[in-house]
Design an enzyme around this catalytic site. Structure first.
Site, PDB file in Angstrom:
ATOM      1  CE  LYS A 183       5.296 -31.670  18.321  1.00 22.17           C
ATOM      2  NZ  LYS A 183       6.619 -31.113  17.983  1.00 22.17           N
TER       3      LYS A 183
ATOM      4  CE1 TYR B  74     -14.248  -5.068  27.758  1.00 20.01           C
ATOM      5  CE2 TYR B  74     -14.070  -7.278  26.811  1.00 20.01           C
ATOM      6  CZ  TYR B  74     -14.357  -6.447  27.885  1.00 20.01           C
ATOM      7  OH  TYR B  74     -14.748  -6.993  29.081  1.00 20.01           O
TER       8      TYR B  74
END
Length: 357
Positions: free
Chosen positions: A33, A253
């Site tokens: 899946k 950042y």
């Protein structure tokens, strides 16, 4: 071309599938899946089809993708169907179907079908997600038989805490299942990946290896059988820039890393848009030019920074491994406060290359 790639070792995939069989002596549905947990469902199914007893996916869309690719092996829908109109497609494409709710049972009883279904009847043995209540289990089994619309019933449940090897919850779930199936003559399926690796006492004619297929351990502690797994995916890229920083300089950042010493910084073409976890902190391990080092600074959308101070041989173009056979996905996931299931499934943008066909 941008160097970020995921290398998928199909021979390792086959090894891990065979290990699931070896450890249990049971038939095994390869759980593919979510695009085989980010490894590519069709390619993984094709690699396993010659020896797999079948496959398991989440929904009919995933199953139909396999059928369109020519996969003829049994495919189980782990969430069953979402509306009665899907039953005709399930029958047409010879899909196997989980029934986990009374409304699904009623839909089967009411819907005309041109061929009988292979049903996996799911018991809620304690996870309390989906599954029939134990008091309804016998009656649901008998109603399926009486409907005349099923060719076979497999009895199943799902473990909530099998990855905790010292937890009583799994033994309790086994006991609930055993009590609920008394008097029902049908095969059963209980064991997922941690069940296969760590719970040999759990009965299972069918097992459902998922994460272990891809070579990652479901356990937070060392475990003997999990140590035999072979990682299937290697997430890799290359250094695209190198700079020298004096002590006291910020990187990335938010200035989440400030160099504590003169630091050689490498920038790598990999970021959270590729699926690398943004929350991975300073110190998360990476491999560059064959040597372990660490992530520094905040992960950006398309790039991240690593410490090259102690890897003098690394330069622009040097290969970087984020997880694979030397840096395990479970180790990266632990640093990032998540699980290997998630970091695999998050890989959406990175092209895949396959070896071991």
């Amino acid at each position: 071309m941008r160097p970020a790639r995921a290398l998928i070792d199909l021979q390792a995939l086959r090894h891990n599938y065979r290990l699931a069989r070896e450890l249990t002596g049971a038939k095994a549905l390869a759980v593919i899946k979510a695009d085989a947990y980010g490894h590519g469902a069709v390619r993984c199914a094709l690699a396993l089809e010659a020896e797999a007893d079948g496959f398991a996916v989440a929904c009919i869309e995933e199953a139909l993708e396999l059928r369109a690719a020519g996969i003829k092996a049994p495919v189980l829908l782990l969430e069953g169907f979402f509306e009665a109109s899907e039953l005709a497609l399930i029958a047409e494409h010879d899909l196997w179907c989980v029934v986990h709710s009374l409304w699904q049972l009623e839909a089967i009883e009411k819907t005309p079908l041109h061929k009988p279904l292979n049903v996996w009847l799911k018991l809620d043995s304690g996870m309390h997600r989906v599954g029939l209540h134990p008091k309804d289990y016998h009656d649901a089994y008998q109603r399926l038989l009486a409907s005349g619309k099923v060719s076979r019933i497999v009895l199943m449940t799902h473990f909530a805490r099998a990855d905790e090897l010292d937890a009583d919850a799994t033994s309790q779930q086994i006991a609930v299942f055993e009590a609920a199936r008394q008097g029902l003559a049908a095969e059963c399926s209980l064991r997922n990946s941690p069940g296969v690796l760590g719970w040999p006492q759990a009965p299972s004619d069918w097992v459902r290896p998922g994460l272990m297929l891809y070579g990652a351990t479901p356990f937070e502690v060392a475990q003997a059988e999990a140590a035999r797994l072979q990682p299937v995916m290697t997430l890799q890229s290359r250094v695209i820039s190198v700079r020298e920083l004096p002590a006291g300089e910020p990187v990335g950042y938010g200035a989440k890393f400030v160099s504590p010493r003169p630091t050689r910084v490498g920038v790598v073409a990999m970021g959270y848009a590729d699926g690398y976890p943004r929350q991975a902190p300073n110190g998360t391990p990476v491999l560059v030019a064959g040597k372990r080092t660490q992530l520094i600074g905040r992960v950006s959308m398309d790039m991240l920074s690593i410490d090259l101070t102690d890897v003098p041989q690394a330069t622009v173009g040097s290969p970087v491994e984020f997880w694979g056979k030397q840096v395990l996905a479970s180790e990266v996931a632990a640093h990032a406060g998540t699980i290997p299931y998630q970091i695999f499934c998050n890989l959406k943008r990175v092209p895949r290359d396959y070896i071991g066909e």
